[in-house]
Design a protein around this motif. Structure first.
Motif, short mmCIF file in Angstrom:
data_model
loop_
_atom_site.label_atom_id
_atom_site.label_comp_id
_atom_site.label_asym_id
_atom_site.label_seq_id
_atom_site.Cartn_x
_atom_site.Cartn_y
_atom_site.Cartn_z
N PHE A 97 0.82 -1.21 0.00
CA PHE A 97 0.00 0.00 0.00
C PHE A 97 0.85 1.26 0.00
O PHE A 97 2.04 1.24 0.30
CB PHE A 97 -0.96 0.02 1.20
CG PHE A 97 -0.26 0.00 2.54
CD1 PHE A 97 0.31 1.14 3.07
CD2 PHE A 97 -0.20 -1.18 3.27
CE1 PHE A 97 0.94 1.12 4.31
CE2 PHE A 97 0.43 -1.21 4.51
CZ PHE A 97 1.00 -0.06 5.02
N ALA A 98 0.17 2.37 -0.32
CA ALA A 98 0.72 3.72 -0.17
C ALA A 98 -0.31 4.52 0.61
O ALA A 98 -1.52 4.40 0.37
CB ALA A 98 0.97 4.36 -1.53
N HIS A 99 0.16 5.32 1.58
CA HIS A 99 -0.72 6.17 2.37
C HIS A 99 -0.34 7.63 2.14
O HIS A 99 0.84 7.98 2.14
CB HIS A 99 -0.59 5.87 3.86
CG HIS A 99 -1.25 4.61 4.28
ND1 HIS A 99 -0.98 4.00 5.48
CD2 HIS A 99 -2.17 3.81 3.68
CE1 HIS A 99 -1.70 2.91 5.60
NE2 HIS A 99 -2.43 2.77 4.51
N LEU A 100 -1.35 8.44 1.97
CA LEU A 100 -1.20 9.89 1.89
C LEU A 100 -1.63 10.45 3.24
O LEU A 100 -2.67 10.05 3.78
CB LEU A 100 -2.09 10.44 0.78
CG LEU A 100 -2.21 11.96 0.71
CD1 LEU A 100 -0.87 12.57 0.29
CD2 LEU A 100 -3.30 12.36 -0.25
N TRP A 101 -0.81 11.38 3.78
CA TRP A 101 -1.09 12.01 5.08
C TRP A 101 -1.40 13.49 4.84
O TRP A 101 -0.52 14.34 5.00
CB TRP A 101 0.11 11.84 6.00
CG TRP A 101 0.43 10.41 6.29
CD1 TRP A 101 1.05 9.52 5.45
CD2 TRP A 101 0.15 9.69 7.48
NE1 TRP A 101 1.15 8.29 6.05
CE2 TRP A 101 0.61 8.37 7.31
CE3 TRP A 101 -0.45 10.04 8.68
CZ2 TRP A 101 0.50 7.40 8.29
CZ3 TRP A 101 -0.56 9.08 9.67
CH2 TRP A 101 -0.10 7.77 9.46
N PRO A 102 -2.66 13.85 4.48
CA PRO A 102 -2.98 15.23 4.14
C PRO A 102 -3.06 16.15 5.35
O PRO A 102 -2.98 17.37 5.21
CB PRO A 102 -4.34 15.13 3.45
CG PRO A 102 -4.96 13.90 4.04
CD PRO A 102 -3.80 12.96 4.29
#
Length: 167
Positions: A97-102
Motif C-alpha cells: 500500500f501507499a498512504h497519503l497524510w494530508p
C-alpha cells in the motif's frame, strides 16, 4: 458491487491513485516539510499488529494482521500488510500500500494484493482511511476502515485497530 474483470480493477487503482495525488496537491503547503511527529526520536519505520473484523456476506469475521510501513516524507508512506480472517476457508490477504497524510494523523490509502481463500487466489484492491494517535515513546494506535474490492467476488469491509511501534 462485483468487479468481474481485471480491467475494472485497473480502473479503480488509477482513480484511487489520481485522487490521492490530487489530495496531496491540495494539502496545506504552509506546513513545513519537517518530520512527522515522533520521527525525530523514533525513526520512520512502523511495525504494527492489526486487530479487527472483516464484514463479509452479512457476517463479521475475526481478523488478525501485521503491518509494516516506511514514512518517505511528511505526506507519503509505503508498506505492506498480511491479514488472516477466520472463516470456513481461512484466508490470508497480502497487500502492498501507499498512504497519503494530508493532515496530521489522518491517512488515506490505496493498495494492491492477493487473497488466498483455500485453494483459490484472487486479486484485491484496498482503499483505506484512518487516523493515527501517538501514544508517546514511539507507540501509536490507529483505527482504520478498509474497503477490499475482490476480483470475481463481493466487496468486503475490514474495520479495526493497528497498535504500532515506530523505530
Amino acid at each position: 458491487m462485483k468487479c468481474a474483470n481485471s480491467k475494472c480493477l485497473k480502473n479503480i487503482v488509477v482513480v484511487l491513485c489520481l485522487s490521492m495525488c490530487a489530495t496531496g496537491a491540495i494539502a496545506d503547503e504552509s506546513q513545513s516539510q519537517g518530520k512527522h511527529g515522533g520521527e525525530e526520536d523514533h525513526g520512520k519505520h512502523v511495525l504494527a499488529v492489526f486487530l479487527g473484523v472483516t464484514h463479509e456476506h452479512g457476517e463479521n469475521l475475526e481478523t488478525l494482521g501485521i503491518e509494516y510501513s516506511y514514512r518517505i516524507n511528511k505526506l507519503w508512506s509505503v508498506g505492506g500488510v498480511i491479514e488472516r480472517a477466520e472463516r470456513e476457508k481461512d484466508s490470508t490477504l497480502a497487500i502492498l500500500f501507499a498512504h497519503l497524510w494530508p493532515y496530521t494523523g489522518l491517512f488515506l490509502g490505496a493498495g494492491v494484493g492477493r487473497k488466498d481463500p483455500g485453494d483459490e487466489r484472487e486479486n484485491v484492491l484496498r482503499a483505506t482511511i484512518g487516523y493515527e494517535f501517538e501514544l508517546g515513546k514511539g507507540w501509536s494506535l490507529a483505527p482504520q476502515a478498509n474497503l477490499d474490492v475482490i476480483e470475481n467476488h463481493e466487496n468486503e469491509e475490514v474495520y479495526g485497530l493497528a497498535f504500532g511501534k515506530r523505530f
